[in-house]
Scaffold this active site. Structure first.
Site, PDB file in Angstrom:
ATOM      1  N   GLU A   1       0.790  -1.234   0.000  1.00 22.58           N
ATOM      2  CA  GLU A   1       0.000   0.000   0.000  1.00 22.58           C
ATOM      3  C   GLU A   1       0.822   1.285   0.000  1.00 22.58           C
ATOM      4  O   GLU A   1       0.274   2.370  -0.147  1.00 22.58           O
ATOM      5  CB  GLU A   1      -1.012  -0.009   1.151  1.00 22.58           C
ATOM      6  CG  GLU A   1      -0.440  -0.072   2.543  1.00 22.58           C
ATOM      7  CD  GLU A   1      -0.322  -1.491   3.083  1.00 22.58           C
ATOM      8  OE1 GLU A   1      -0.252  -2.439   2.281  1.00 22.58           O
ATOM      9  OE2 GLU A   1      -0.278  -1.644   4.321  1.00 22.58           O
ATOM     10  N   ASN A   2       2.149   1.172   0.128  1.00 21.00           N
ATOM     11  CA  ASN A   2       2.954   2.379  -0.026  1.00 21.00           C
ATOM     12  C   ASN A   2       3.111   2.774  -1.495  1.00 21.00           C
ATOM     13  O   ASN A   2       3.737   3.785  -1.796  1.00 21.00           O
ATOM     14  CB  ASN A   2       4.330   2.211   0.638  1.00 21.00           C
ATOM     15  CG  ASN A   2       5.098   1.044   0.078  1.00 21.00           C
ATOM     16  OD1 ASN A   2       4.550  -0.031  -0.141  1.00 21.00           O
ATOM     17  ND2 ASN A   2       6.375   1.234  -0.168  1.00 21.00           N
TER      18      ASN A   2
END
Lengths: 233, 220
Positions: free
Chosen positions: B47-48
């Site tokens: 999710e980064n």
């Protein structure tokens, strides 16, 4: 600096105008893609009472963590802050306020702030402590909470390469929050590894158009790694 | 016997389908990547801002600008894409990720999940967990069935502050695979050698036990 040329030659110039009690939106994820030079300059300037909006707060002795050393941060808006002892200490003593914000909501607060949208509905956090006290509304049978966007007095951003007009590209996952932070500052400062002439970056490859960028500086970066994990070659 | 961490990951991997985009949480969920069935193509979302996360780098490949959401150095597979955090959570919140696997402290019969905060202990933050549970339709929670002291983590109502409300439908524990529907846990499979009685005893929330509860299999 003239016309569209955004380049400044010193971090003093890059962060000029920063005063106590301002809000700073910062790019970076953990220690990856953080504006190291701007952070050092904020420490050098000694501004106090700052509100910092960033996914994390660095570690002891590096990244945003160094702003805790002289108690420059009054409030931290972040999704995850567990990596520094000093942070914990100041939080427990009540010197530091923290507003824990879900990571996607934090990203959207910056994006919306930069895009002129004052608030947005999201299902994230509904029915949890994050949603307490916030306006909620149902759309198509699902519940959402209203989250307000964020614009900082300053945005500090780490890019990879930019042209003199402030058109920026990012490298790998050092992109993270940087391009959205860049849109969400009244004054946006971008530091990069390389500055090139306008036209050298393919226009369609530009990730942050220069319109968002006020000041651009070439920096040098330590790029510390938080969790070095390798496999046998 | 209760499942090992590896067996839990193996069982979750049976839920993978060819062409799935998958987000794996920290801990046991991360191990699922080691058990992708042969011939299946899966892309992992971090999710980064990385879709198509590869294995850890060799010493020579280490790149400070290439990390995952656990802040570990990683690589990207051919065909990967990299984007901003806003884009990343756009695809999560917008329901574009096919499967999300994450851990929890407690879940309950309403599909509530608590996974980020224990009052009285230091609170580090929710990271992306609240967005992941709110955005994904297909979520598998992976957790131990009971605490070390034998207290059930499958409850009538979560006691800890929630990560998300009414969003969990599938749970894999070290004892069983269960689904959540109509304010009840539905026992679907039991770990090899684990009795239905033990599962019932360690499930505090309402539990539906069918006449026949098959033993879990670890390959499809």
């Amino acid at each position: 600096m003239s016309g569209f040329d955004k380049v400044v030659s010193s971090y003093e110039e890059a962060m000029a105008g920063l005063t106590d009690n301002m809000t700073i939106v910062a790019g970076g994820f953990g220690l990856c893609g953080i504006p190291e030079g701007c952070i050092s300059q904020i420490k050098a300037m000694g501004a106090k009472g700052l509100t910092i909006v960033s996914n994390n707060c660095g570690i002891d002795g590096f990244g945003l963590g160094i702003l805790l050393e002289d108690r420059q941060i009054k409030k931290m808006v972040a999704s995850y802050v567990g990596e520094n002892a000093l942070f914990e200490q100041q939080l427990l003593s009540g010197e530091l306020e923290v507003e824990l914000t879900p990571q996607g909501t934090l990203a959207e607060k910056m994006r919306a702030g930069g895009a002129g949208i004052p608030a947005f509905y999201t299902a994230t956090g509904y029915g949890t402590p994050v949603g307490e006290g916030k306006e909620s509304r149902s759309f198509n049978g699902r519940d959402y909470i209203l989250e307000e966007s964020i614009v900082g007095d300053f945005a500090i951003v780490k890019g990879w390469k930019a042209d003199r007009f402030g058109n920026v590209v990012y490298r790998n996952t050092a992109q993270n929050f940087n391009p959205i932070a860049a849109t969400a500052g009244k004054i946006t400062v971008v530091e990069v590894e390389e500055i090139v002439e306008p036209g050298e970056i393919e226009p369609a490859h530009i990730q942050t158009p220069g319109i968002y960028v006020d000041r651009l500086i070439k920096g040098t970066f330590e790029k510390r790694i938080e969790q070095r994990t390798v496999r046998a070659s | 016997m209760a499942l090992t961490r590896e067996q839990m990951a193996q069982r979750v991997a049976c839920e993978l389908k060819d062409g799935y985009y998958v987000n794996l949480g920290i801990g046991i969920p991360t191990l699922v990547a080691n058990y992708i069935p042969d011939g299946m193509s899966i892309m992992f979302q971090s999710e980064n801002g990385l879709l198509g996360m590869g294995q850890f780098p060799t010493e020579d490949e280490v790149d400070a600008d290439m990390i995952n959401a656990g802040k570990q150095t990683v690589t990207a597979i051919p065909g990967a894409s990299i984007f901003s955090s806003a884009e990343s959570f756009g695809m999560i919140r917008g329901g574009h990720v096919d499967l999300t696997v994450l851990g929890a402290f407690e879940i309950d019969v309403s599909g509530n999940i608590a996974s980020w905060m224990i009052p009285g202990k230091l609170i580090k933050g929710m990271g992306g967990a609240m967005d992941l549970v709110a955005g994904a339709d297909n979520i598998i929670v992976v957790m131990t069935h009971a605490s070390k002291h034998g207290e059930s983590k499958l409850l009538t109502e979560c006691t800890l502050p929630l990560t998300g409300a009414g969003c969990i439908k599938k749970v894999l524990t070290d004892l069983a695979y269960l689904e959540i529907k109509d304010q009840k846990f539905w026992l679907k499979e039991r770990a090899p050698g684990v009795s239905v009685e033990e599962i019932a005893e360690k499930t505090a929330g309402a539990l539906v036990i069918p006449d026949h509860v098959p033993e879990m299999k670890f390959s499809v």
